[in-house]
Design an enzyme around this catalytic site. Structure first.
Site, PDB file in Angstrom:
ATOM      1  N   ASN A   1       4.166   5.771   3.812  1.00 14.49           N
ATOM      2  CA  ASN A   1       2.851   5.267   4.247  1.00 14.49           C
ATOM      3  C   ASN A   1       2.719   5.102   5.760  1.00 14.49           C
ATOM      4  O   ASN A   1       1.613   4.934   6.286  1.00 14.49           O
ATOM      5  CB  ASN A   1       2.513   3.936   3.547  1.00 14.49           C
ATOM      6  CG  ASN A   1       2.118   4.100   2.096  1.00 14.49           C
ATOM      7  OD1 ASN A   1       2.298   3.189   1.285  1.00 14.49           O
ATOM      8  ND2 ASN A   1       1.578   5.253   1.721  1.00 14.49           N
TER       9      ASN A   1
ATOM     10  N   ASP B   1      -2.636   2.198  -6.958  1.00 15.90           N
ATOM     11  CA  ASP B   1      -3.252   3.308  -6.230  1.00 15.90           C
ATOM     12  C   ASP B   1      -4.780   3.293  -6.369  1.00 15.90           C
ATOM     13  O   ASP B   1      -5.301   2.834  -7.379  1.00 15.90           O
ATOM     14  CB  ASP B   1      -2.681   4.628  -6.772  1.00 15.90           C
ATOM     15  CG  ASP B   1      -2.974   5.802  -5.860  1.00 15.90           C
ATOM     16  OD1 ASP B   1      -3.354   5.574  -4.691  1.00 15.90           O
ATOM     17  OD2 ASP B   1      -2.844   6.956  -6.314  1.00 15.90           O
TER      18      ASP B   1
HETATM   19  C1  FPP Z   1      -2.557   2.949  -2.464  1.00 19.26           C
HETATM   20  O1  FPP Z   1      -3.947   3.201  -2.413  1.00 19.26           O
HETATM   21  C2  FPP Z   1      -2.327   1.626  -1.990  1.00 19.26           C
HETATM   22  C3  FPP Z   1      -1.554   1.296  -0.907  1.00 19.26           C
HETATM   23  C4  FPP Z   1      -0.851   2.279  -0.073  1.00 19.26           C
HETATM   24  C5  FPP Z   1      -1.426  -0.099  -0.476  1.00 19.26           C
HETATM   25  C6  FPP Z   1      -1.278  -1.080  -1.582  1.00 19.26           C
HETATM   26  C7  FPP Z   1      -1.707  -2.368  -1.072  1.00 19.26           C
HETATM   27  C8  FPP Z   1      -2.423  -3.275  -1.750  1.00 19.26           C
HETATM   28  C9  FPP Z   1      -2.794  -3.191  -3.161  1.00 19.26           C
HETATM   29  C10 FPP Z   1      -2.967  -4.478  -1.077  1.00 19.26           C
HETATM   30  C11 FPP Z   1      -2.044  -5.367  -0.424  1.00 19.26           C
HETATM   31  C12 FPP Z   1      -0.815  -5.724  -1.156  1.00 19.26           C
HETATM   32  C13 FPP Z   1      -0.200  -6.903  -1.006  1.00 19.26           C
HETATM   33  C14 FPP Z   1       1.104  -7.144  -1.624  1.00 19.26           C
HETATM   34  C15 FPP Z   1      -0.826  -7.992  -0.258  1.00 19.26           C
HETATM   35  P1  FPP Z   1      -4.475   4.328  -1.431  1.00 19.26           P
HETATM   36  O2  FPP Z   1      -4.804   3.688  -0.132  1.00 19.26           O
HETATM   37  O3  FPP Z   1      -3.474   5.421  -1.340  1.00 19.26           O
HETATM   38  O4  FPP Z   1      -5.760   4.780  -2.160  1.00 19.26           O
HETATM   39  P2  FPP Z   1      -6.330   6.273  -2.192  1.00 19.26           P
HETATM   40  O5  FPP Z   1      -5.289   7.116  -2.879  1.00 19.26           O
HETATM   41  O6  FPP Z   1      -7.570   6.124  -2.985  1.00 19.26           O
HETATM   42  O7  FPP Z   1      -6.581   6.680  -0.770  1.00 19.26           O
END
Ligand code: FPP
Length: 239
Positions: free
Chosen positions: A65, A17
């Site tokens: 998501n 996250d």
């Molecule tokens: C949460 O951070 C992250 C995600 C919803 C996506 C996770 C994806 C990756 C780490 C990159 C790609 C993965 C692979 C396997 C290639 P957020 O976007 O919710 O962050 P925030 O809470 O700060 O908005």
């Protein structure tokens, strides 16, 4: 980085996250944060054998998501496709077996094809077991497992009286995985967000303040050192 001296290999699951906030803090688009987050995975996977971790499961995209903007969802899907294509040979070099959990039905055909391809290509690797949760939700997983189990009951192949925890676990996406020993969530949020609900019944939790793109192998090592000191009783009383 300290290398843990352990022969007792573990399953660590990570809620990656904070990509969005990492990017926003730098005045960059959220997708840049996801790209940096994807890069981070390699360092953490490589650190696993040195830290006594045999199984690593990462939460890449949840069933919730899809509610993000269409641009962010499309950007993430494109990132997943690029990531698999780019890392395929490295997985082979590092002995990584890759598998996916989650409902594939809503993912586009190109991505599903690449997921099948990398699973097949890496199926004989066993140094590190990397599981990527994509369109995954714990409740959705239990519901889908229950549906498949009910189908078997309806066909007369399973007697309802024989259904227990082990039976249901065989129908979960994670049927090939041991339960996680430790669940880590980065970014300072202390929530589970529908991740491995059934499987984490006795997992330990670590909530780390760092955003995922800044989560280094050194931080991972510190977390594993702390985990090694925990007293895990699994509901029992130790004499
Ligand atoms: C949460 O951070 C992250 C995600 C919803 C996506 C996770 C994806 C990756 C780490 C990159 C790609 C993965 C692979 C396997 C290639 P957020 O976007 O919710 O962050 P925030 O809470 O700060 O908005």
């Amino acid at each position: 980085m300290n290398t843990l001296n352990t022969t007792d290999f573990k399953h660590v699951a990570i809620i990656m996250d904070g990509n969005g906030r990492w990017a926003e803090q730098r005045g960059r688009p959220r997708l840049i944060g996801h790209q940096e987050g994807a890069r981070r995975i390699k360092e953490i996977v490589r650190a696993c054998p040195h830290l006594g971790v045999s199984h690593l499961t990462v939460f890449a995209f949840s069933t919730e998501n899809w509610k993000r903007t269409q641009a962010e969802v499309a950007g993430l899907m494109s990132l997943f496709r690029r990531y698999i294509r780019k890392e395929m040979q490295d997985f082979m070099k590092e002995g990584v077996r890759v598998r996916f959990i989650g409902d594939r039905i809503r993912l586009d055909a190109k991505l599903r094809g690449l997921m099948d391809e990398v699973e097949e290509l890496t199926q004989n690797n066993s140094r590190i077991h990397l599981t990527i949760a994509l369109n995954y939700g714990g409740r959705d997983e239990v519901a889908r497992a229950s549906r498949r189990l009910a189908e078997q009951v309806a066909l007369g192949r399973i007697n309802p009286a024989d259904v227990d925890e082990t039976t249901l676990a065989r129908f979960l996406d994670t049927c090939f995985l041991p339960d996680p020993d430790l669940v880590i969530r980065t970014s300072g949020e202390a929530r589970i967000s529908n991740f491995l609900l059934w499987q984490s019944a006795y997992a330990e939790y670590e909530f780390i303040d760092t955003y995922w793109p800044d989560f280094t192998k050194e931080i991972f090592s510190e977390v594993m050192q702390r985990f090694g000191k925990r007293d895990r009783r699994f509901g029992a009383v130790v004499a």
